[in-house]
Design a protein around this motif. Structure first.
Motif, mmCIF file in Angstrom:
data_model
loop_
_atom_site.group_PDB
_atom_site.id
_atom_site.type_symbol
_atom_site.label_atom_id
_atom_site.label_comp_id
_atom_site.label_asym_id
_atom_site.label_seq_id
_atom_site.Cartn_x
_atom_site.Cartn_y
_atom_site.Cartn_z
ATOM 1 N N HIS A 31 0.847 -1.189 0.000
ATOM 2 C CA HIS A 31 0.000 0.000 0.000
ATOM 3 C C HIS A 31 0.884 1.241 0.000
ATOM 4 N N ARG A 36 -5.232 11.404 -2.997
ATOM 5 C CA ARG A 36 -6.650 11.060 -2.950
ATOM 6 C C ARG A 36 -6.831 9.641 -2.437
ATOM 7 N N GLN A 37 -7.977 9.410 -1.850
ATOM 8 C CA GLN A 37 -8.438 8.095 -1.441
ATOM 9 C C GLN A 37 -9.824 7.887 -2.063
ATOM 10 N N PRO A 38 -10.266 6.654 -2.246
ATOM 11 C CA PRO A 38 -9.569 5.398 -1.964
ATOM 12 C C PRO A 38 -8.534 5.067 -3.025
ATOM 13 N N ALA A 39 -7.830 3.979 -2.832
ATOM 14 C CA ALA A 39 -6.695 3.625 -3.668
ATOM 15 C C ALA A 39 -7.119 3.005 -4.998
ATOM 16 N N ARG A 75 -2.968 9.752 -6.231
ATOM 17 C CA ARG A 75 -3.970 8.908 -5.587
ATOM 18 C C ARG A 75 -3.243 7.754 -4.907
ATOM 19 N N SER A 78 -2.561 0.608 -4.224
ATOM 20 C CA SER A 78 -2.304 -0.709 -3.638
ATOM 21 C C SER A 78 -1.901 -1.649 -4.766
ATOM 22 N N ARG A 128 -10.621 -1.874 2.993
ATOM 23 C CA ARG A 128 -9.991 -0.570 2.789
ATOM 24 C C ARG A 128 -10.765 0.291 1.806
ATOM 25 N N GLY A 129 -11.441 -0.345 0.837
ATOM 26 C CA GLY A 129 -12.138 0.381 -0.218
ATOM 27 C C GLY A 129 -11.213 0.672 -1.382
ATOM 28 N N LEU A 130 -11.743 0.606 -2.591
ATOM 29 C CA LEU A 130 -10.949 0.836 -3.797
ATOM 30 C C LEU A 130 -11.656 1.799 -4.740
ATOM 31 N N PHE A 131 -10.860 2.567 -5.469
ATOM 32 C CA PHE A 131 -11.350 3.444 -6.530
ATOM 33 C C PHE A 131 -11.646 2.635 -7.791
ATOM 34 N N CYS A 185 -15.840 -2.619 -6.921
ATOM 35 C CA CYS A 185 -15.299 -1.441 -7.610
ATOM 36 C C CYS A 185 -15.213 -1.745 -9.106
#
Length: 344
Positions: A31, A36-39, A75, A78, A128-131, A185
């Motif tokens: 990581h 920016r988030q998410p990754a 951004r 990960s 964690r969440g992803l873009f 995502c």
């Protein structure tokens, strides 16, 4: 347990794919922070002999470090670096390993320790969440750069369009990274041409960079005129009990030496894939998306030649016999632009 890091190991950007095993010791999730988030998520080296993902990422990170004097990213990123053991010896996977892109959640293969690893990676990233997600591959035949998509929503199609207007929609094989990530995502698979092609590396690197700079993926429809969408209608394998070869070698099936030139070409009925030298009755294992045998829908033998019995467009044909055995001979496709989602 996952080998999980929150910074790049010292010297990793100086390592090519064959040097990662000694440094990392195994598959590793890294990581990196960004503005920016998410990754954005990348997976590279799910197949150990497909170097383009790592080389594209390595080039981008070295460039940004040289530009800013440190690793600054627009951004968070990960990265899952996959089969480093296979990469160390330049093969798709080792004899005692499964295919690393068939063991993600949803896989239809018998459970292995690698299934558990990919489940852990998936759940960690979900938390964690992803873009968005990019799975980056080379392929072995003469194919254009194209994108594999498993969903036809607007954001997935916009993500795919950042790399290519040529899109291949498929629902099998199961257990691939993009299907697992696509549950939470936008996720696509980038096919970047043959190993060692610098254009493939640069094209992938530019796409990663573009994704890192996006503030959001558009939610409006993609125009059907802006993409060439194809749907995989069948997967073609050579049965284990039959031998095959390309000239000048011999086998039960002797494929044409021009086979890979058929990729992404709309072939007429009667196109010959090769000659048969054994009375087998069925010479290929051809399955549709439901797993149904559709051999006789697509192939027939006439005058000793294995020919198409209906017009079709193949992809991923290759002259690499090891890849044909480990993966498949090809996929068969149809045009699918009428299925691009329209505004409500």
């Amino acid at each position: 347990m996952i080998n999980e890091l929150h910074a790049l190991p010292e010297g990793i950007l100086d390592r090519d794919t064959r040097g990662l095993q000694d440094l990392l010791g195994g598959p590793t999730l890294i990581h990196l922070p960004g503005d920016r988030q998410p990754a954005l998520f990348l997976s590279v080296l799910l197949h150990g002999n497909e170097t383009v993902g790592w080389e594209a990422l390595r080039a981008l990170l070295r460039q940004r470090r040289a530009r800013f004097g440190e690793l600054r990213l627009p951004r968070a990123l990960s990265v899952f670096i996959g089969n480093v053991a296979a990469a160390a010896v330049g093969v798709r996977h080792l004899p005692d390993q499964p295919d690393y892109n068939r063991v993600w959640p949803g896989s239809e293969l018998a459970p292995t320790p690698e299934h558990d690893l990919m489940r852990q990676v998936t759940e960690r990233l979900r938390t964690r969440g992803l873009f968005a997600s990019l799975d980056i591959h080379n392929n072995t035949g003469l194919n254009p750069h194209y994108v594999g998509v498993n969903r036809l929503d607007h954001q997935t199609l916009h993500l795919a369009r950042l790399f290519s207007r040529t899109l291949m929609y498929f629902r099998r094989p199961k257990g691939i990274q993009a299907m697992a990530m696509g549950e939470f995502c936008p996720a696509v698979t980038l096919e970047c041409g043959k190993v060692g092609d610098l254009h493939g590396r640069d094209h992938a690197s530019d796409t990663i960079d573009a994704c890192l700079h996006l503030s959001a993926l558009p939610q409006h429809p993609v125009s059907p005129h802006d993409i060439d969408l194809f749907h995989t209608v069948a997967r073609v394998e050579v049965p284990e009990e039959l031998s095959f070869a390309f000239p000048p070698a011999t086998g039960d099936i002797l494929f044409s030496p021009d086979l890979e030139r058929f990729n992404f070409r709309e072939l007429p009925r009667g196109t010959a894939f090769g000659r048969v030298n054994k009375n087998s009755g069925v010479y290929l294992d051809v399955r549709d998306e439901q797993g149904t045998d559709v051999y006789r829908r697509f192939f027939q033998v006439e005058d000793g030649e294995l020919r198409l019995s209906t017009p079709v467009m193949p992809s991923m044909l290759t002259l690499n016999t090891d890849v044909i055995r480990q993966d498949c001979l090809c996929y068969l496709m149809e045009r699918y632009n009428d299925h691009v989602p329209h505004p409500p």
